[in-house]
Design an enzyme around this catalytic site. Structure first.
Site, short mmCIF file in Angstrom:
data_model
loop_
_atom_site.label_atom_id
_atom_site.label_comp_id
_atom_site.label_asym_id
_atom_site.label_seq_id
_atom_site.Cartn_x
_atom_site.Cartn_y
_atom_site.Cartn_z
N ASN A 1 0.79 -1.25 0.00
CA ASN A 1 0.00 0.00 0.00
C ASN A 1 0.82 1.30 0.00
O ASN A 1 0.32 2.34 0.38
CB ASN A 1 -0.91 0.01 1.24
CG ASN A 1 -2.33 0.31 0.84
OD1 ASN A 1 -2.70 0.12 -0.32
ND2 ASN A 1 -3.11 0.81 1.76
N GLY B 1 2.49 2.40 -2.78
CA GLY B 1 2.39 3.06 -4.08
C GLY B 1 3.14 2.37 -5.20
O GLY B 1 3.53 3.01 -6.18
N THR C 1 1.93 0.14 -7.41
CA THR C 1 1.12 0.17 -8.63
C THR C 1 1.06 1.59 -9.18
O THR C 1 1.24 1.81 -10.39
CB THR C 1 -0.31 -0.35 -8.35
OG1 THR C 1 -0.21 -1.66 -7.80
CG2 THR C 1 -1.15 -0.41 -9.61
N LYS D 1 2.89 -8.71 -12.97
CA LYS D 1 2.61 -8.72 -11.52
C LYS D 1 2.67 -10.20 -11.16
O LYS D 1 1.65 -10.90 -11.23
CB LYS D 1 1.22 -8.10 -11.26
CG LYS D 1 0.73 -8.20 -9.83
CD LYS D 1 1.22 -7.08 -8.93
CE LYS D 1 0.82 -7.32 -7.49
NZ LYS D 1 1.31 -6.31 -6.55
N THR E 1 -2.34 -11.12 -4.51
CA THR E 1 -3.24 -11.73 -3.53
C THR E 1 -4.40 -10.78 -3.27
O THR E 1 -4.39 -9.63 -3.71
CB THR E 1 -2.49 -12.06 -2.20
OG1 THR E 1 -2.11 -10.85 -1.58
CG2 THR E 1 -1.27 -12.93 -2.44
N GLU F 1 6.02 -5.59 -10.93
CA GLU F 1 5.60 -5.09 -9.61
C GLU F 1 5.61 -6.21 -8.59
O GLU F 1 4.91 -7.22 -8.74
CB GLU F 1 4.17 -4.48 -9.67
CG GLU F 1 3.83 -3.87 -8.30
CD GLU F 1 2.36 -3.49 -8.10
OE1 GLU F 1 1.68 -3.14 -9.07
OE2 GLU F 1 1.93 -3.56 -6.93
N GLY F 2 6.41 -6.05 -7.55
CA GLY F 2 6.47 -7.06 -6.49
C GLY F 2 5.19 -7.10 -5.68
O GLY F 2 4.28 -6.29 -5.87
P1 GTP Z 1 -0.05 -3.40 -2.98
O1 GTP Z 1 0.23 -3.79 -4.40
O2 GTP Z 1 -1.43 -3.76 -2.54
O3 GTP Z 1 1.01 -3.87 -2.04
O4 GTP Z 1 -0.06 -1.78 -2.87
P2 GTP Z 1 0.83 -0.76 -3.71
O5 GTP Z 1 2.16 -0.60 -3.06
O6 GTP Z 1 0.82 -1.11 -5.14
O7 GTP Z 1 0.04 0.61 -3.48
P3 GTP Z 1 -0.89 1.38 -4.53
O8 GTP Z 1 -0.08 1.91 -5.65
O9 GTP Z 1 -2.05 0.52 -4.88
O10 GTP Z 1 -1.33 2.60 -3.64
C1 GTP Z 1 -2.24 2.42 -2.55
C2 GTP Z 1 -3.36 3.42 -2.64
O11 GTP Z 1 -2.87 4.73 -2.52
C3 GTP Z 1 -4.10 3.40 -4.00
O12 GTP Z 1 -5.45 3.65 -3.77
C4 GTP Z 1 -3.47 4.54 -4.77
O13 GTP Z 1 -4.31 5.09 -5.75
C5 GTP Z 1 -3.15 5.52 -3.66
N1 GTP Z 1 -1.93 6.27 -3.95
C6 GTP Z 1 -0.69 5.81 -3.79
N2 GTP Z 1 0.20 6.78 -4.08
C7 GTP Z 1 -0.53 7.86 -4.43
C8 GTP Z 1 -0.18 9.18 -4.80
O14 GTP Z 1 1.01 9.57 -4.87
N3 GTP Z 1 -1.19 10.02 -5.09
C9 GTP Z 1 -2.48 9.64 -5.04
N4 GTP Z 1 -3.41 10.52 -5.32
N5 GTP Z 1 -2.85 8.42 -4.66
C10 GTP Z 1 -1.87 7.52 -4.37
MG MG Z 2 0.01 -2.78 -6.08
#
Ligand code: GTP
Ligand code: MG
Length: 214
Positions: free
Chosen positions: A12, A14, A16, A37, A41, A114-115
Protein backbone atom coordinates in the site's frame (compact mmCIF):
# COMPACT_ATOMS: atom_id res chain seq x y z
CA UNK A 1 16.99 -3.80 -21.36
CA UNK A 2 17.12 -5.57 -18.03
CA UNK A 3 13.70 -5.77 -16.38
CA UNK A 4 12.92 -3.20 -13.71
CA UNK A 5 11.61 -4.47 -10.40
CA UNK A 6 9.35 -2.09 -8.49
CA UNK A 7 9.26 -2.78 -4.78
CA UNK A 8 8.33 -0.75 -1.70
CA UNK A 9 8.90 -0.67 2.03
CA UNK A 10 5.53 -2.34 2.50
CA UNK A 11 2.15 -3.02 0.96
CA UNK A 12 0.00 0.00 0.00
CA UNK A 13 2.94 2.38 -0.39
CA UNK A 14 2.39 3.06 -4.08
CA UNK A 15 4.02 0.34 -6.19
CA UNK A 16 1.12 0.17 -8.63
CA UNK A 17 0.79 3.95 -8.67
CA UNK A 18 4.52 4.23 -9.46
CA UNK A 19 4.50 1.45 -12.04
CA UNK A 20 1.67 3.17 -13.91
CA UNK A 21 3.73 6.38 -14.03
CA UNK A 22 6.78 4.43 -15.19
CA UNK A 23 4.86 2.74 -18.01
CA UNK A 24 3.80 6.17 -19.25
CA UNK A 25 7.18 7.75 -18.81
CA UNK A 26 9.21 5.04 -20.60
CA UNK A 27 6.59 4.71 -23.35
CA UNK A 28 6.75 8.44 -24.04
CA UNK A 29 10.50 8.04 -24.58
CA UNK A 30 9.78 5.49 -27.29
CA UNK A 31 10.54 2.37 -25.25
CA UNK A 32 8.28 -0.61 -25.78
CA UNK A 33 7.13 -1.37 -22.24
CA UNK A 34 5.57 -4.51 -20.79
CA UNK A 35 4.36 -5.33 -17.33
CA UNK A 36 4.19 -8.28 -14.94
CA UNK A 37 2.61 -8.72 -11.52
CA UNK A 38 4.02 -12.17 -10.72
CA UNK A 39 1.83 -12.78 -7.67
CA UNK A 40 -1.31 -10.92 -6.68
CA UNK A 41 -3.24 -11.73 -3.53
CA UNK A 42 -6.63 -10.47 -2.37
CA UNK A 43 -8.09 -11.39 -5.75
CA UNK A 44 -11.84 -12.01 -5.75
CA UNK A 45 -12.87 -11.95 -9.39
CA UNK A 46 -9.95 -10.49 -11.26
CA UNK A 47 -6.52 -9.21 -10.24
CA UNK A 48 -7.03 -5.45 -9.96
CA UNK A 49 -3.39 -4.38 -9.90
CA UNK A 50 -2.70 -6.52 -12.97
CA UNK A 51 -5.75 -5.07 -14.68
CA UNK A 52 -4.73 -1.45 -14.06
CA UNK A 53 -1.19 -2.15 -15.20
CA UNK A 54 -2.23 -4.06 -18.29
CA UNK A 55 -4.84 -1.46 -19.32
CA UNK A 56 -2.12 1.19 -19.33
CA UNK A 57 0.44 -0.95 -21.16
CA UNK A 58 -2.15 -1.69 -23.85
CA UNK A 59 -2.37 2.03 -24.63
CA UNK A 60 1.25 1.93 -25.76
CA UNK A 61 2.27 -1.64 -26.64
CA UNK A 62 0.09 -3.62 -29.03
CA UNK A 63 1.97 -6.85 -28.22
CA UNK A 64 0.04 -6.95 -24.93
CA UNK A 65 -3.31 -6.27 -26.63
CA UNK A 66 -4.69 -9.81 -26.48
CA UNK A 67 -3.58 -10.59 -22.95
CA UNK A 68 -5.88 -10.71 -19.93
CA UNK A 69 -4.88 -9.51 -16.44
CA UNK A 70 -4.31 -13.12 -15.38
CA UNK A 71 -1.87 -13.55 -18.28
CA UNK A 72 0.51 -11.07 -16.71
CA UNK A 73 0.49 -12.91 -13.39
CA UNK A 74 1.93 -16.31 -12.51
CA UNK A 75 -0.27 -16.80 -9.43
CA UNK A 76 -3.31 -15.14 -7.89
CA UNK A 77 -4.87 -15.93 -4.51
CA UNK A 78 -8.05 -14.93 -2.73
CA UNK A 79 -6.65 -14.19 0.72
CA UNK A 80 -5.14 -10.70 0.98
CA UNK A 81 -1.89 -11.87 2.59
CA UNK A 82 1.75 -12.62 1.91
CA UNK A 83 1.93 -15.21 -0.90
CA UNK A 84 3.18 -17.97 1.44
CA UNK A 85 0.11 -17.53 3.66
CA UNK A 86 -2.33 -16.98 0.79
CA UNK A 87 -1.05 -20.12 -0.95
CA UNK A 88 -2.83 -22.52 1.38
CA UNK A 89 -2.10 -25.65 -0.64
CA UNK A 90 1.51 -24.70 -1.35
CA UNK A 91 1.27 -24.68 -5.11
CA UNK A 92 3.79 -21.92 -5.79
CA UNK A 93 6.77 -22.95 -7.90
CA UNK A 94 9.44 -20.28 -8.39
CA UNK A 95 10.23 -21.70 -11.83
CA UNK A 96 6.73 -20.84 -13.00
CA UNK A 97 7.25 -17.22 -11.95
CA UNK A 98 10.58 -17.06 -13.77
CA UNK A 99 9.07 -18.60 -16.91
CA UNK A 100 6.24 -16.05 -16.88
CA UNK A 101 8.73 -13.20 -16.63
CA UNK A 102 10.81 -14.58 -19.52
CA UNK A 103 7.69 -15.05 -21.64
CA UNK A 104 6.52 -11.45 -21.09
CA UNK A 105 10.02 -10.07 -21.65
CA UNK A 106 9.79 -11.29 -25.24
CA UNK A 107 6.88 -8.89 -25.87
CA UNK A 108 8.71 -5.69 -24.96
CA UNK A 109 12.05 -3.91 -24.58
CA UNK A 110 11.52 -3.12 -20.92
CA UNK A 111 9.51 -5.35 -18.62
CA UNK A 112 8.43 -3.65 -15.41
CA UNK A 113 7.69 -6.10 -12.61
CA UNK A 114 5.60 -5.09 -9.61
CA UNK A 115 6.47 -7.06 -6.49
CA UNK A 116 4.00 -8.14 -3.82
CA UNK A 117 4.29 -6.21 -0.55
CA UNK A 118 7.88 -5.43 0.43
CA UNK A 119 11.27 -7.09 -0.03
CA UNK A 120 11.08 -9.61 2.82
CA UNK A 121 7.64 -10.87 1.93
CA UNK A 122 7.74 -14.68 1.76
CA UNK A 123 6.75 -16.27 -1.53
CA UNK A 124 7.49 -19.74 -0.22
CA UNK A 125 8.88 -20.77 3.17
CA UNK A 126 12.45 -20.37 1.92
CA UNK A 127 12.09 -17.80 -0.86
CA UNK A 128 11.28 -14.10 -0.49
CA UNK A 129 10.52 -11.28 -2.90
CA UNK A 130 14.10 -10.06 -2.60
CA UNK A 131 15.40 -13.47 -3.72
CA UNK A 132 13.54 -13.05 -7.00
CA UNK A 133 15.18 -9.66 -7.61
CA UNK A 134 18.58 -11.18 -6.83
CA UNK A 135 18.13 -14.39 -8.84
CA UNK A 136 16.94 -12.58 -11.95
CA UNK A 137 19.46 -9.77 -11.61
CA UNK A 138 16.68 -7.19 -11.67
CA UNK A 139 17.46 -3.54 -11.41
CA UNK A 140 15.28 -2.38 -8.54
CA UNK A 141 13.33 0.77 -7.75
CA UNK A 142 12.41 1.04 -4.08
CA UNK A 143 9.33 3.18 -3.48
CA UNK A 144 9.20 4.68 -0.01
CA UNK A 145 6.31 6.35 1.82
CA UNK A 146 6.25 9.91 3.13
CA UNK A 147 4.38 9.36 6.38
CA UNK A 148 5.93 9.53 9.82
CA UNK A 149 8.06 6.42 10.36
CA UNK A 150 9.22 6.26 6.78
CA UNK A 151 12.88 6.92 7.57
CA UNK A 152 13.16 3.71 9.54
CA UNK A 153 11.30 1.67 6.91
CA UNK A 154 13.35 3.17 4.09
CA UNK A 155 16.69 2.49 5.77
CA UNK A 156 15.73 -1.10 6.57
CA UNK A 157 14.82 -1.83 2.95
CA UNK A 158 18.02 -0.20 1.75
CA UNK A 159 20.07 -2.31 4.14
CA UNK A 160 18.44 -5.44 2.76
CA UNK A 161 19.16 -4.43 -0.85
CA UNK A 162 22.78 -3.65 0.00
CA UNK A 163 23.21 -6.95 1.83
CA UNK A 164 21.92 -8.82 -1.23
CA UNK A 165 24.11 -6.68 -3.48
CA UNK A 166 21.16 -5.63 -5.64
CA UNK A 167 21.64 -2.41 -7.65
CA UNK A 168 18.81 -0.05 -6.77
CA UNK A 169 17.47 3.46 -6.97
CA UNK A 170 14.78 4.77 -4.66
CA UNK A 171 12.13 7.45 -4.63
CA UNK A 172 9.68 8.95 -2.18
CA UNK A 173 6.01 8.69 -3.06
CA UNK A 174 5.01 12.02 -1.55
CA UNK A 175 1.44 11.27 -0.59
CA UNK A 176 0.56 10.53 3.05
CA UNK A 177 1.53 13.26 5.57
CA UNK A 178 2.68 15.24 2.57
CA UNK A 179 2.60 18.55 4.42
CA UNK A 180 4.59 17.35 7.40
CA UNK A 181 7.24 15.64 5.26
CA UNK A 182 9.38 18.78 4.80
CA UNK A 183 9.75 19.18 8.51
CA UNK A 184 9.76 15.65 9.88
CA UNK A 185 11.61 13.66 7.20
CA UNK A 186 13.27 15.78 4.52
CA UNK A 187 15.98 17.24 6.80
CA UNK A 188 17.41 13.77 7.37
CA UNK A 189 17.39 12.80 3.68
CA UNK A 190 19.05 16.11 2.76
CA UNK A 191 21.73 15.54 5.37
CA UNK A 192 22.49 11.95 4.43
CA UNK A 193 21.85 11.44 0.71
CA UNK A 194 23.62 13.44 -1.98
CA UNK A 195 20.88 12.61 -4.43
CA UNK A 196 17.31 11.61 -3.64
CA UNK A 197 14.07 12.32 -5.41
CA UNK A 198 10.29 12.34 -5.18
CA UNK A 199 8.25 10.40 -7.68
CA UNK A 200 6.24 13.37 -8.96
CA UNK A 201 9.36 15.38 -9.82
CA UNK A 202 12.09 12.86 -10.61
CA UNK A 203 10.48 10.28 -12.84
CA UNK A 204 11.64 11.78 -16.13
CA UNK A 205 15.30 11.96 -15.04
CA UNK A 206 15.08 8.40 -13.73
CA UNK A 207 13.60 7.27 -17.05
CA UNK A 208 16.29 8.98 -19.11
CA UNK A 209 19.10 7.71 -16.86
CA UNK A 210 17.80 4.15 -17.05
CA UNK A 211 17.62 4.32 -20.85
CA UNK A 212 21.11 5.82 -21.07
CA UNK A 213 22.58 3.09 -18.85
CA UNK A 214 20.95 0.24 -20.75
P1 GTP B 1 -0.05 -3.40 -2.98
O1 GTP B 1 0.23 -3.79 -4.40
O2 GTP B 1 -1.43 -3.76 -2.54
O3 GTP B 1 1.01 -3.87 -2.04
O4 GTP B 1 -0.06 -1.78 -2.87
P2 GTP B 1 0.83 -0.76 -3.71
O5 GTP B 1 2.16 -0.60 -3.06
O6 GTP B 1 0.82 -1.11 -5.14
O7 GTP B 1 0.04 0.61 -3.48
P3 GTP B 1 -0.89 1.38 -4.53
O8 GTP B 1 -0.08 1.91 -5.65
O9 GTP B 1 -2.05 0.52 -4.88
O10 GTP B 1 -1.33 2.60 -3.64
C1 GTP B 1 -2.24 2.42 -2.55
C2 GTP B 1 -3.36 3.42 -2.64
O11 GTP B 1 -2.87 4.73 -2.52
C3 GTP B 1 -4.10 3.40 -4.00
O12 GTP B 1 -5.45 3.65 -3.77
C4 GTP B 1 -3.47 4.54 -4.77
O13 GTP B 1 -4.31 5.09 -5.75
C5 GTP B 1 -3.15 5.52 -3.66
N1 GTP B 1 -1.93 6.27 -3.95
C6 GTP B 1 -0.69 5.81 -3.79
N2 GTP B 1 0.20 6.78 -4.08
C7 GTP B 1 -0.53 7.86 -4.43
C8 GTP B 1 -0.18 9.18 -4.80
O14 GTP B 1 1.01 9.57 -4.87
N3 GTP B 1 -1.19 10.02 -5.09
C9 GTP B 1 -2.48 9.64 -5.04
N4 GTP B 1 -3.41 10.52 -5.32
N5 GTP B 1 -2.85 8.42 -4.66
C10 GTP B 1 -1.87 7.52 -4.37
MG1 MG C 1 0.01 -2.78 -6.08
Amino acid sequence: MNPLFVTATNTNVGKTYTTLKLIESFSKEGISVGVCKPIETGVITEPLDAKALLDTVKQYNSAFQDLTPRDITAYTFKLPAAPFCADKTQIIRIEKIKTKILELQKLCDLLIIEGAGGLMVPITKEYRMIDLAKDLNLKTLLVTPSKLGCINDTLLSMEALKKYDIPFDWCVNLFEDKHEFNEVTKPYYDAVFTHWWCLDKGIKSFTLKTIEES
